[in-house]
Write a protein that holds these residues in place. Structure first.
Motif, short mmCIF file in Angstrom:
data_model
loop_
_atom_site.label_atom_id
_atom_site.label_comp_id
_atom_site.label_asym_id
_atom_site.label_seq_id
_atom_site.Cartn_x
_atom_site.Cartn_y
_atom_site.Cartn_z
N ARG A 70 -14.81 -103.92 -61.72
CA ARG A 70 -15.91 -102.95 -61.80
C ARG A 70 -16.81 -103.26 -63.00
O ARG A 70 -16.44 -104.02 -63.88
CB ARG A 70 -15.38 -101.52 -61.93
N ILE A 71 -17.99 -102.65 -62.99
CA ILE A 71 -18.89 -102.74 -64.15
C ILE A 71 -18.43 -101.69 -65.15
O ILE A 71 -18.25 -100.52 -64.81
CB ILE A 71 -20.36 -102.51 -63.73
N LEU A 72 -18.24 -102.13 -66.41
CA LEU A 72 -17.79 -101.21 -67.45
C LEU A 72 -18.95 -100.53 -68.17
O LEU A 72 -18.90 -99.36 -68.48
CB LEU A 72 -16.95 -101.97 -68.49
N TYR A 73 -19.99 -101.31 -68.46
CA TYR A 73 -21.17 -100.74 -69.13
C TYR A 73 -22.34 -101.71 -68.99
O TYR A 73 -22.16 -102.85 -68.57
CB TYR A 73 -20.89 -100.41 -70.60
N THR A 74 -23.52 -101.23 -69.34
CA THR A 74 -24.73 -102.06 -69.30
C THR A 74 -25.42 -101.96 -70.65
O THR A 74 -25.15 -101.04 -71.43
CB THR A 74 -25.70 -101.57 -68.21
N TRP A 75 -26.31 -102.89 -70.92
CA TRP A 75 -27.14 -102.81 -72.12
C TRP A 75 -28.46 -103.52 -71.84
O TRP A 75 -28.55 -104.32 -70.92
CB TRP A 75 -26.41 -103.40 -73.34
N THR A 76 -29.48 -103.18 -72.63
CA THR A 76 -30.79 -103.84 -72.49
C THR A 76 -31.36 -104.09 -73.87
O THR A 76 -31.05 -103.36 -74.82
CB THR A 76 -31.81 -102.98 -71.71
N PHE A 77 -32.17 -105.12 -73.96
CA PHE A 77 -32.94 -105.37 -75.18
C PHE A 77 -34.14 -106.21 -74.82
O PHE A 77 -34.15 -106.90 -73.80
CB PHE A 77 -32.09 -106.03 -76.29
N MET A 78 -35.17 -106.12 -75.66
CA MET A 78 -36.42 -106.86 -75.42
C MET A 78 -36.51 -108.03 -76.39
O MET A 78 -36.11 -107.91 -77.55
CB MET A 78 -37.63 -105.95 -75.66
N ILE A 79 -37.02 -109.16 -75.88
CA ILE A 79 -37.43 -110.28 -76.73
C ILE A 79 -38.83 -110.61 -76.27
O ILE A 79 -39.02 -111.13 -75.17
CB ILE A 79 -36.50 -111.50 -76.59
N GLY A 80 -39.82 -110.26 -77.09
CA GLY A 80 -41.21 -110.44 -76.68
C GLY A 80 -41.48 -109.62 -75.43
O GLY A 80 -41.20 -108.42 -75.40
N ASN A 81 -41.99 -110.28 -74.36
CA ASN A 81 -42.27 -109.55 -73.12
C ASN A 81 -41.15 -109.74 -72.10
O ASN A 81 -41.33 -109.52 -70.92
CB ASN A 81 -43.62 -109.98 -72.53
N ILE A 121 -13.23 -108.27 -82.33
CA ILE A 121 -14.65 -108.07 -81.99
C ILE A 121 -15.36 -107.40 -83.17
O ILE A 121 -14.97 -106.31 -83.58
CB ILE A 121 -14.78 -107.20 -80.72
N ASN A 122 -16.38 -108.08 -83.69
CA ASN A 122 -17.13 -107.53 -84.83
C ASN A 122 -18.27 -106.62 -84.42
O ASN A 122 -18.79 -105.86 -85.22
CB ASN A 122 -17.72 -108.67 -85.68
N ASN A 123 -18.69 -106.73 -83.16
CA ASN A 123 -19.85 -105.98 -82.67
C ASN A 123 -19.46 -104.51 -82.43
O ASN A 123 -18.81 -104.18 -81.46
CB ASN A 123 -20.33 -106.65 -81.38
N LYS A 124 -19.89 -103.64 -83.36
CA LYS A 124 -19.51 -102.22 -83.29
C LYS A 124 -20.02 -101.55 -82.01
O LYS A 124 -19.35 -100.73 -81.41
CB LYS A 124 -20.06 -101.45 -84.51
N ARG A 125 -21.22 -101.92 -81.61
CA ARG A 125 -21.81 -101.34 -80.39
C ARG A 125 -20.94 -101.68 -79.18
O ARG A 125 -20.69 -100.84 -78.33
CB ARG A 125 -23.24 -101.88 -80.24
N MET A 126 -20.48 -102.94 -79.11
CA MET A 126 -19.63 -103.35 -77.99
C MET A 126 -18.31 -102.57 -78.00
O MET A 126 -17.83 -102.14 -76.96
CB MET A 126 -19.34 -104.86 -78.06
N LEU A 127 -17.75 -102.37 -79.19
CA LEU A 127 -16.50 -101.60 -79.28
C LEU A 127 -16.72 -100.17 -78.81
O LEU A 127 -15.87 -99.61 -78.10
CB LEU A 127 -15.97 -101.62 -80.73
N GLU A 128 -17.86 -99.58 -79.18
CA GLU A 128 -18.18 -98.21 -78.72
C GLU A 128 -18.33 -98.18 -77.20
O GLU A 128 -17.85 -97.26 -76.54
CB GLU A 128 -19.47 -97.72 -79.38
N ASP A 129 -18.98 -99.22 -76.64
CA ASP A 129 -19.15 -99.29 -75.19
C ASP A 129 -17.80 -99.43 -74.48
O ASP A 129 -17.57 -98.81 -73.45
CB ASP A 129 -20.07 -100.47 -74.80
N LEU A 130 -16.91 -100.24 -75.04
CA LEU A 130 -15.57 -100.43 -74.45
C LEU A 130 -14.78 -99.13 -74.50
O LEU A 130 -14.07 -98.78 -73.56
CB LEU A 130 -14.81 -101.53 -75.18
N GLU A 131 -14.93 -98.41 -75.61
CA GLU A 131 -14.23 -97.13 -75.76
C GLU A 131 -14.79 -96.11 -74.78
O GLU A 131 -14.03 -95.40 -74.11
CB GLU A 131 -14.40 -96.64 -77.21
N ALA A 132 -16.11 -96.07 -74.64
CA ALA A 132 -16.75 -95.14 -73.68
C ALA A 132 -16.32 -95.47 -72.25
O ALA A 132 -16.21 -94.58 -71.42
CB ALA A 132 -18.27 -95.21 -73.82
#
Length: 136
Positions: A70-81, A121-132
C-alpha cells in the motif's frame, strides 16, 4: 498552462517479516557523514505507473523482487516550475535477507526493525510520516 512539469518520485519501504530494508546512499562529500541511510527511492519514467516504478527501483537497486502492499504517505515540493510528487510505498518481499545485491549507487544495506528507524533515518519529516502511517 505550458511550462508546468511534474516529476513522480517513488520510495520503497521494503518489509520482510518484521524487518525493513534501509540502504546507505552517498549524498555529499562536503558534509560530516557523506553516506546517509534511506529507503530505496527513485523516479518513475514517463508513462510508467508509480506502482511499477517502485517495484522496478527496488529490483534495480537491491536485486529483490517485491510486491506493493500500500501507499504509506505522499509528499510534494517545487524546484523552479517543476512540481515533484513523491509516493512512499510499503512493499513486501519474501526473498532471503542475504539476497540483497546493491547497485553501484548504494554503499550498504541493513534489515532493521521499525523501532530502529530513528537510529538510522535522519530526516525528521520522514520519521513523522512513517509514524503517521502507523509503521512504528
Amino acid at each position: 498552462m505550458a511550462g508546468n512539469k511534474y516529476r513522480i518520485l517513488v520510495k520503497g519501504i521494503v518489509q520482510r517479516g518484521n524487518k525493513y530494508l534501509v540502504v546507505q546512499k552517498w549524498y555529499d562529500d562536503n558534509i560530516v557523514a557523506p553516506y546517509q541511510w534511506e529507503f530505496v527511492d527513485g523516479e518513475a519514467e514517463f508513462g510508467e505507473s508509480p506502482d511499477s516504478a517502485v517495484v522496478r527501483k527496488i529490483q534495480e537497486h537491491t536485486g529483490l523482487t517485491s510486491i506493493v502492499d500500500r501507499i504509506l504517505y505522499t509528499w510534494t515540493f517545487m524546484i523552479g516550475n517543476e512540481c515533484n510528487l513523491g509516493l512512499a510505498y510499503l512493499c513486501l518481499t519474501d526473498m532471503d535477507e542475504d539476497s540483497v545485491i546493491l547497485s553501484e549507487e548504494l554503499h550498504e544495506a541493513k534489515w532493521i526493525e521499525a523501532e530502529q528507524f530513528s537510529e538510522y533515518i535522519n530526516n525528521k519529516r520522514m520519521l513523522e510520516d512513517l509514524e503517521a502511517a502507523e509503521l512504528y
